[in-house]
Scaffold this motif. Sequence first.
Motif, mmCIF file in Angstrom:
data_model
loop_
_atom_site.group_PDB
_atom_site.id
_atom_site.type_symbol
_atom_site.label_atom_id
_atom_site.label_comp_id
_atom_site.label_asym_id
_atom_site.label_seq_id
_atom_site.Cartn_x
_atom_site.Cartn_y
_atom_site.Cartn_z
ATOM 1 N N GLU A 447 67.508 -1.441 24.844
ATOM 2 C CA GLU A 447 67.099 -2.025 26.138
ATOM 3 C C GLU A 447 66.191 -1.080 26.892
ATOM 4 N N ARG A 448 65.226 -1.676 27.621
ATOM 5 C CA ARG A 448 64.301 -0.865 28.397
ATOM 6 C C ARG A 448 64.984 -0.410 29.691
ATOM 7 N N VAL A 449 64.863 0.888 29.962
ATOM 8 C CA VAL A 449 65.556 1.467 31.119
ATOM 9 C C VAL A 449 64.567 2.345 31.882
ATOM 10 N N ALA A 450 64.628 2.294 33.226
ATOM 11 C CA ALA A 450 63.864 3.245 34.047
ATOM 12 C C ALA A 450 64.785 4.439 34.266
ATOM 13 N N ALA A 451 64.434 5.579 33.653
ATOM 14 C CA ALA A 451 65.341 6.731 33.687
ATOM 15 C C ALA A 451 64.694 7.901 34.422
ATOM 16 N N TYR A 452 65.457 8.508 35.306
ATOM 17 C CA TYR A 452 64.971 9.666 36.069
ATOM 18 C C TYR A 452 66.022 10.768 35.993
ATOM 19 N N ARG A 453 65.580 11.973 35.658
ATOM 20 C CA ARG A 453 66.509 13.106 35.639
ATOM 21 C C ARG A 453 66.253 13.961 36.875
ATOM 22 N N ASP A 454 67.266 14.115 37.731
ATOM 23 C CA ASP A 454 67.044 14.890 38.962
ATOM 24 C C ASP A 454 67.017 16.382 38.652
ATOM 25 N N GLU A 455 66.711 17.178 39.678
ATOM 26 C CA GLU A 455 66.523 18.616 39.464
ATOM 27 C C GLU A 455 67.811 19.283 38.990
ATOM 28 N N ALA A 456 68.957 18.664 39.298
ATOM 29 C CA ALA A 456 70.237 19.229 38.840
ATOM 30 C C ALA A 456 70.559 18.801 37.404
ATOM 31 N N GLY A 457 69.684 17.984 36.820
ATOM 32 C CA GLY A 457 69.885 17.588 35.424
ATOM 33 C C GLY A 457 70.619 16.273 35.250
ATOM 34 N N VAL A 458 70.990 15.624 36.356
ATOM 35 C CA VAL A 458 71.740 14.357 36.260
ATOM 36 C C VAL A 458 70.753 13.216 35.962
ATOM 37 N N LEU A 459 71.081 12.381 34.987
ATOM 38 C CA LEU A 459 70.215 11.261 34.620
ATOM 39 C C LEU A 459 70.597 10.017 35.428
ATOM 40 N N HIS A 460 69.601 9.398 36.091
ATOM 41 C CA HIS A 460 69.816 8.154 36.849
ATOM 42 C C HIS A 460 69.132 7.041 36.061
#
Length: 513
Positions: A447-460
């Motif tokens: 599935e296509r996902v919009a993924a963002y990893r914040d500066e602390a390394g957590v994936l949203h």
Amino acid sequence: MADNKKADYILPGRAESYWLATTPESSYPPLSGDIHIDVAILGGGIVGITTAFLLKEAGLSSVAVIEADRIIKGVTGHTTAKVTSQHGLIYDRLISKFGKEQAQQYADSNQAAIEKIASIISSKGIDCDFVRMPAYVYASSEESIVNIRNEVDAAQSLGLPASFESDLPLPFKTYGAVLFGNQAQFHPRKYLCALAKEIEGDGCHIFEKTRALKLEGDGPIKIITNKGIIKANKVIQATHFPIHDKPGLLFQRLYQSRSYALGVRIEEPFPQGMFISAEEPIRSLRSQPARESELIIVSGDGHRTGEGNEIDHYQNLEKWIRSIYPVNSIDYHWSTQDVISVDHVPYIGQITSGNENLYIATGFRKWGMTTGTAAAMILTDMILGKSNPWEEVYNPSRFKPLESAKTFFSQVAEATKGLVGERIIPTHENASQILPGEGAIVKIEGERVAAYRDEAGVLHTLDPSCKHMGCIVSWNSAEKTWDCPCHGSRYSATGKVIKSPAVYSLSEKKVRE
Ligand code: FES
């Protein structure tokens, strides 16, 4: 190799427009509870603020501006603020596509807008760095000379203050220019913040942090907001793209373009004038008095939203300005997203099918200082029941099939691409490749996902379907936002809606990394 180059490039200066950086943020209260108002204006940019100001000046005592964030922070806060009727090369095209009469309306309304701004500044004593300035569209290639000559002839035939100029005060080779005399430039936030102060009080309001979610009703309109319900006899949608496009008039007739600006200090005085290239990629220059020393605003390198890498465009502008001037420093960088109609003329007026109490103003094609002010003048007359001599050219119901069919159908094709996400190819094979501070469309578990990893390394992880009409959002690497290529909605890296026409945030999508 190219990716390494991008990763090495550090965006120069402060990530803020000069206009926002040098004026305090406003702090008008949100709506609290339900109210009934005569005229409600959605959107606190140049159209919304100027229209409310003009309506109040005309004697209306029940007007409200409703802004989802803070006023004058969107497109108007990120403009280059040229106050000119010279909108690139447009008049020759307008005469051939719209006819002389409507081209005249466009010319007259924009010239009148310059004078309206000047007269408001003078009558209210507003200190906003307003100064008269010539405007130039220059040819940087020999092939463009014929277009420049045709534009001069067209503009002169409409009575505009146009002439051909062969000798430009620029430090690179040019091949002549269209010169418009007696145009102007200013600091848009100093001007509009002063107008906003005039709106508040005596039954008129500015409500900030109040997001309009839905419009209902056929007579008086009910605006459902996140802070209460507003009943209004008339509603103007002066948002970037209207949140309510009930007859579906506009969504395939407008497209989004992102462009970039740098605030630069150079070693030598900048010449008198505002300059823009006739050719792509657009290069635009103007100066701005500033406390430390004069700032040069270099802008352009626009592209359709959602295509390419934003950082490359800043890099292109920096390279160009350094190739023509000795640069002391680059102090600001910012970008903006403009909405452009397929026939290049804004839509201003009533949405005729649906509700006659509903008005729109959109599609300013990067020239919103004058067309936005002209929109405010036209809408004010319409609300007051007066006829306006420029209504016809901006009529939202117009469609010129012969003239704009090619653009229209290519726009439909582009919008469809956005809807199915054809343009958005996953850039990473899996989310583990996304570095801190980065975002990307990835395929996870098919599935296509919009993924963002914040500066602390957590994936949203988010569902990439835009909440407006379902186009697939794309990652903006410079602003660290999710941008919708179809109608300009924008979301924060973690999916919070920051710009309409979408009014809800992206949905979370739980996945196993
Ligand atoms: Fe319309 Fe995203 S803004 S689909």
